[in-house]
Write a protein that holds these residues in place. Structure first.
Motif, short mmCIF file in Angstrom:
data_model
loop_
_atom_site.label_atom_id
_atom_site.label_comp_id
_atom_site.label_asym_id
_atom_site.label_seq_id
_atom_site.Cartn_x
_atom_site.Cartn_y
_atom_site.Cartn_z
N TRP A 332 0.84 -1.20 0.00
CA TRP A 332 0.00 0.00 0.00
C TRP A 332 0.87 1.25 0.00
CZ3 TRP A 332 -3.09 -2.30 4.65
CH2 TRP A 332 -4.03 -3.24 4.17
N ARG A 336 -3.77 1.77 6.36
CA ARG A 336 -5.20 1.49 6.33
C ARG A 336 -5.70 1.25 7.76
NH1 ARG A 336 -3.82 2.43 1.68
NH2 ARG A 336 -4.48 1.30 -0.21
N LYS A 338 -7.97 -1.10 9.91
CA LYS A 338 -8.56 -2.43 9.85
C LYS A 338 -9.38 -2.64 11.12
CE LYS A 338 -7.32 -7.33 9.44
NZ LYS A 338 -6.21 -8.31 9.32
N ILE A 388 -11.56 -2.82 5.74
CA ILE A 388 -10.24 -2.19 5.74
C ILE A 388 -10.40 -0.90 4.92
CG2 ILE A 388 -7.86 -2.40 4.98
CD1 ILE A 388 -8.07 -5.38 5.41
N TYR A 389 -10.13 0.23 5.55
CA TYR A 389 -10.42 1.52 4.94
C TYR A 389 -9.16 2.35 4.77
CZ TYR A 389 -15.06 0.23 6.70
OH TYR A 389 -16.23 -0.43 6.98
N LYS A 390 -9.01 2.95 3.59
CA LYS A 390 -7.97 3.94 3.41
C LYS A 390 -8.56 5.30 3.73
CE LYS A 390 -6.65 5.04 -0.72
NZ LYS A 390 -6.17 4.99 -2.13
#
Length: 472
Positions: A332, A336, A338, A388-390
């Motif tokens: 990445w 992120r 999680k 899971i977010y950016k």
């Protein structure tokens, strides 16, 4: 004897000319592929609007691989699977039925429609009229009846004084549907209006206006525009055909034709469809290639799904191993979050929820535990978002995990929001990037499979014929 020889030579020459006009481009597992079939596939998949266009040379191996997969499916007898046979038969029928039009059947139905309509009119004229209605309920009081009678009489006097009927109808008629059209009712005949109205209408001549009369719905005034006998079948033929087409007469005629032929020949409905299908593809090369493409594509998809895609998607050890060997391509460019986003009822305690799942290592279980603890079948106290977010993908995560200054809009009925989880710089396992890893693993397995097919089945390409593709 001499004549027979001449005919034989002529036939051989014709066959030779046909072969020369559409030469064999490639042979795959013993099956010959003509130049025209390859051209159809290449041109269709490289037409305007296709993003990833290929050159002819680049398309050849893709086409060969496609045909090799079909060969594998046929060897594994995928074409005998009942569900696929049903799908392919359905496709045949979908191609064939729209090409069948039984004009005799349609004409018979049109004639019957005309005769039934004419019978209903019972020799009476067709009428074209307008009317004005003053509504009167059947349970009206004497006062209401008197008011309605006075109103219709006033309207009638205005009309007798030369007022425009259409304008008066627009302003005064209680039949709002016809009033919007100046009182016009269009064309009608016997049995299409209530009896009192029908009797009054048939008593009028063209151009004549009735005096006010009462029916079961109120008071009327009719202006007769035209009346004439019901026209001939030929006169109504076009409109009847359009009427029947709107109700699926062509489809019904095709069904009738197929059933009739099946009964006449003593064969099944499917056999009739097969006969018409063979006629269709033999007379239309593009349809032939289209149907071949559908057949090939159906088999190819089914064998890839069962032998490769589904197997790869369920192979957790294989997915994890593939991920571990290719970690760099899943790196990445930013951290992120999680974990879970919790949305709870007013007065709820996020801290109590966090305490409940503290120590549970499998984050996939967090949401299940909280839902089981706080929700019942009838009462929902918590809603969970797991992922899971950016940064920038979820406002709650942006505020609580990344520390952004953003306005949080409370979720309706669940205004208390919090998160639980952690920031990670890179995927910890294939499950963190499962979609991408699964696709890549499937592609790798498919590529290896195709290599075995290339070794297993024979194939060859005539490069001289290849040079003439789209150039002959």
């Amino acid at each position: 004897m001499r004549r027979f020889n001449v005919l034989a030579v002529a036939a051989m020459m014709a066959a030779t000319c046909m072969a020369q006009s559409d030469p064999v481009l490639m042979t795959i597992n013993g099956k010959q592929i003509t130049r025209s079939e390859f051209e159809y596939s290449f041109n269709k998949n490289n037409s305007d609007g296709v993003i990833d266009k290929k050159s002819i040379e680049d398309y050849v191996p893709l086409f060969v691989d496609f045909k090799l997969k079909v060969a594998a499916a046929e060897e594994a007898r995928y074409d005998t699977i009942a569900s696929l046979q049903k799908e392919l038969r359905g496709y045949k029928e979908q191609l064939v039925m729209p090409t069948i039009v039984d004009n005799d059947f349609i004409e018979k139905e049109a004639r019957a429609t005309y005769e039934n309509t004419a019978k209903r009119f019972d020799g009476q004229d067709l009428l074209t009229a307008s009317h004005i209605l003053v509504l009167l309920r059947q349970d009206a009081t004497p006062e209401q009846e008197a008011a309605a009678k006075n109103r219709i009489d006033s309207i009638f006097n205005v009309l007798k004084g030369g007022a425009d009927f259409a304008k008066v109808a627009q302003e005064c008629s209680d039949d709002k549907g016809s009033a919007a059209k100046g009182g016009q009712l269009g064309q009608f005949g016997k049995g299409m209006m209530i009896p009192d109205f029908e009797n009054a209408a048939y008593a009028l001549k063209a151009g004549e206006m009735s005096t006010p009369f009462k029916s079961t719905v109120g008071w009327h005034i009719i202006l007769m525009h035209d009346r004439h006998p019901f026209e001939s079948y030929e006169f109504h033929h076009e409109s009847i055909i359009k009427f029947l087409e709107q109700r699926g007469i062509k489809e019904a005629s095709a069904e009738h034709y197929v059933d009739s032929i099946a009964k006449m020949k003593g064969i099944t409905r499917e056999a009739v469809i097969d006969e018409k299908f063979n006629e269709l593809i033999n007379s239309d090369p593009e349809m032939k290639f289209l149907s071949q493409e559908y057949y090939d594509g159906t088999l190819m998809y089914e064998i890839c799904k069962k032998e490769i895609w589904d197997v790869a998607a369920k192979d957790e050890a294989g997915l994890e191993n593939y991920f571990n060997k290719n970690k760099k391509q899943y790196a990445w460019d930013s951290p992120r979050f999680k974990g879970i986003v919790m949305h709870m009822k007013e007065g709820s305690s996020p801290e109590a929820a966090k305490k409940l799942i503290k120590g549970v290592k499998d984050d996939a279980e967090w949401g299940k535990i909280l839902v089981k603890e706080f929700n019942t079948d009838s009462v929902k106290n918590i809603r969970i978002e797991h992922g899971i977010y950016k940064q920038g993908e979820n406002v709650s995560v942006d505020v609580y995990a990344f520390g952004e200054q953003k306005e949080l809009k409370p979720m309706k009925d669940f205004p208390v929001t919090d998160i639980y989880g952690r920031l990670i710089k890179k995927p910890e396992s294939y499950k963190d990037v499962k979609g991408q890893v699964t696709t890549d693993y499937q592609n790798a397995m498919e590529k290896a499979w195709v290599e075995t097919l290339r070794k297993k089945y024979s194939y060859s390409v005539d490069n001289e014929v290849l040079k003439t593709v789209n150039n002959h």
